[in-house]
Design a protein around this motif. Sequence first.
Motif, PDB file in Angstrom:
ATOM      1  N   GLU A   1       0.855  -1.184   0.000  1.00  0.00           N
ATOM      2  CA  GLU A   1       0.000   0.000   0.000  1.00  0.00           C
ATOM      3  C   GLU A   1       0.893   1.237   0.000  1.00  0.00           C
ATOM      4  O   GLU A   1       1.210   1.794   1.050  1.00  0.00           O
ATOM      5  CB  GLU A   1      -0.930   0.008   1.219  1.00  0.00           C
ATOM      6  CG  GLU A   1      -1.941   1.126   1.171  1.00  0.00           C
ATOM      7  CD  GLU A   1      -2.872   1.144   2.367  1.00  0.00           C
ATOM      8  OE1 GLU A   1      -4.061   1.361   2.170  1.00  0.00           O
ATOM      9  OE2 GLU A   1      -2.393   0.937   3.501  1.00  0.00           O
ATOM     10  N   PRO A   2       1.334   1.677  -1.184  1.00  0.00           N
ATOM     11  CA  PRO A   2       2.209   2.851  -1.247  1.00  0.00           C
ATOM     12  C   PRO A   2       1.518   4.099  -0.709  1.00  0.00           C
ATOM     13  O   PRO A   2       0.321   4.285  -0.916  1.00  0.00           O
ATOM     14  CB  PRO A   2       2.536   3.001  -2.725  1.00  0.00           C
ATOM     15  CG  PRO A   2       1.671   2.053  -3.450  1.00  0.00           C
ATOM     16  CD  PRO A   2       1.034   1.129  -2.484  1.00  0.00           C
ATOM     17  N   VAL A   3       2.295   4.925  -0.011  1.00  0.00           N
ATOM     18  CA  VAL A   3       1.772   6.150   0.600  1.00  0.00           C
ATOM     19  C   VAL A   3       2.334   7.355  -0.151  1.00  0.00           C
ATOM     20  O   VAL A   3       3.550   7.467  -0.342  1.00  0.00           O
ATOM     21  CB  VAL A   3       2.164   6.230   2.087  1.00  0.00           C
ATOM     22  CG1 VAL A   3       1.659   7.534   2.700  1.00  0.00           C
ATOM     23  CG2 VAL A   3       1.622   5.030   2.847  1.00  0.00           C
ATOM     24  N   VAL A   4       1.441   8.247  -0.566  1.00  0.00           N
ATOM     25  CA  VAL A   4       1.825   9.496  -1.213  1.00  0.00           C
ATOM     26  C   VAL A   4       1.495  10.616  -0.247  1.00  0.00           C
ATOM     27  O   VAL A   4       0.369  10.715   0.235  1.00  0.00           O
ATOM     28  CB  VAL A   4       1.069   9.691  -2.544  1.00  0.00           C
ATOM     29  CG1 VAL A   4       1.390  11.047  -3.155  1.00  0.00           C
ATOM     30  CG2 VAL A   4       1.397   8.575  -3.509  1.00  0.00           C
ATOM     31  N   THR A  58      -8.392   2.567  -3.547  1.00  0.00           N
ATOM     32  CA  THR A  58      -8.228   1.369  -4.369  1.00  0.00           C
ATOM     33  C   THR A  58      -8.460   1.768  -5.816  1.00  0.00           C
ATOM     34  O   THR A  58      -9.497   2.339  -6.153  1.00  0.00           O
ATOM     35  CB  THR A  58      -9.237   0.274  -3.980  1.00  0.00           C
ATOM     36  OG1 THR A  58      -9.063  -0.060  -2.602  1.00  0.00           O
ATOM     37  CG2 THR A  58      -9.030  -0.985  -4.816  1.00  0.00           C
ATOM     38  N   TRP A  59      -7.469   1.486  -6.663  1.00  0.00           N
ATOM     39  CA  TRP A  59      -7.567   1.721  -8.097  1.00  0.00           C
ATOM     40  C   TRP A  59      -7.994   0.401  -8.720  1.00  0.00           C
ATOM     41  O   TRP A  59      -7.333  -0.611  -8.538  1.00  0.00           O
ATOM     42  CB  TRP A  59      -6.214   2.140  -8.662  1.00  0.00           C
ATOM     43  CG  TRP A  59      -5.594   3.323  -7.986  1.00  0.00           C
ATOM     44  CD1 TRP A  59      -4.930   3.327  -6.789  1.00  0.00           C
ATOM     45  CD2 TRP A  59      -5.579   4.657  -8.453  1.00  0.00           C
ATOM     46  NE1 TRP A  59      -4.511   4.593  -6.494  1.00  0.00           N
ATOM     47  CE2 TRP A  59      -4.889   5.435  -7.506  1.00  0.00           C
ATOM     48  CE3 TRP A  59      -6.075   5.282  -9.599  1.00  0.00           C
ATOM     49  CZ2 TRP A  59      -4.682   6.799  -7.645  1.00  0.00           C
ATOM     50  CZ3 TRP A  59      -5.859   6.646  -9.746  1.00  0.00           C
ATOM     51  CH2 TRP A  59      -5.181   7.389  -8.778  1.00  0.00           C
ATOM     52  N   ARG A  72      -2.498   4.988  -0.545  1.00  0.00           N
ATOM     53  CA  ARG A  72      -2.983   5.870   0.516  1.00  0.00           C
ATOM     54  C   ARG A  72      -2.383   7.242   0.342  1.00  0.00           C
ATOM     55  O   ARG A  72      -1.229   7.393  -0.046  1.00  0.00           O
ATOM     56  CB  ARG A  72      -2.594   5.282   1.881  1.00  0.00           C
ATOM     57  CG  ARG A  72      -3.271   5.974   3.041  1.00  0.00           C
ATOM     58  CD  ARG A  72      -3.219   5.148   4.329  1.00  0.00           C
ATOM     59  NE  ARG A  72      -2.003   4.446   4.559  1.00  0.00           N
ATOM     60  CZ  ARG A  72      -1.010   4.860   5.360  1.00  0.00           C
ATOM     61  NH1 ARG A  72      -1.131   6.001   5.996  1.00  0.00           N
ATOM     62  NH2 ARG A  72       0.058   4.144   5.525  1.00  0.00           N
ATOM     63  N   ILE A  73      -3.176   8.267   0.648  1.00  0.00           N
ATOM     64  CA  ILE A  73      -2.721   9.664   0.645  1.00  0.00           C
ATOM     65  C   ILE A  73      -2.629  10.091   2.095  1.00  0.00           C
ATOM     66  O   ILE A  73      -3.547   9.855   2.872  1.00  0.00           O
ATOM     67  CB  ILE A  73      -3.707  10.566  -0.106  1.00  0.00           C
ATOM     68  CG1 ILE A  73      -3.858  10.109  -1.556  1.00  0.00           C
ATOM     69  CG2 ILE A  73      -3.256  12.015  -0.058  1.00  0.00           C
ATOM     70  CD1 ILE A  73      -4.996  10.793  -2.277  1.00  0.00           C
ATOM     71  N   GLN A  74      -1.530  10.743   2.437  1.00  0.00           N
ATOM     72  CA  GLN A  74      -1.361  11.207   3.820  1.00  0.00           C
ATOM     73  C   GLN A  74      -0.989  12.687   3.816  1.00  0.00           C
ATOM     74  O   GLN A  74      -0.149  13.136   3.020  1.00  0.00           O
ATOM     75  CB  GLN A  74      -0.272  10.398   4.517  1.00  0.00           C
ATOM     76  CG  GLN A  74      -0.161  10.712   5.985  1.00  0.00           C
ATOM     77  CD  GLN A  74       0.603   9.644   6.737  1.00  0.00           C
ATOM     78  OE1 GLN A  74       1.006   8.642   6.184  1.00  0.00           O
ATOM     79  NE2 GLN A  74       0.802   9.888   8.007  1.00  0.00           N
TER      80      GLN A  74
END
Length: 166
Positions: free
Chosen positions: A53-56, A146-147, A161-163
Amino acid sequence: MKSYKYLILSGLTVVSSLLAGCEKTEDPFVDRVVAPVLVLVDGASDGGGQTAEPVVTQKITAPVVMTVKILELDKSGILDYKVGIDSIPVASLTVKLMKREVKGTATVMTAIADLKTDATGKATLTKTWAELGIAAPAVGSSVSLTWTGEYKGQAFSRLSRIQGVN
């Protein structure tokens, strides 16, 4: 001599019953299907967006901009070290972006946007934090995404995920 016969006979019985019980079964816990595409999340904290789950990270004072790049992997040259695996951008692919929220024991999915990849295989989301469901974003605020899409008749999903940061 008689005791050895019974010992050998019992050993053979145990081994044969163990071998008879060894049959290949499918994994009852995880149904795995190889994804038809590679979905890379641009700007992810791991450098390439290849974690589970990559975080941007995005500034809480600015709109959220998130880009994914979708590639088809041509493995026809995998055995030739001069060719290898080729990454081909997937153009004009519709990707649905969903927001994931855990409520109790259920995961609730809410549609955010339908995006289409360009000629380079990129699709970009631009939304405000409020449009993502966070009216007053603070440092550490996050939105799980989720794409999803379908390529060559096979569905795929990619978590991210966006943080929020200062």
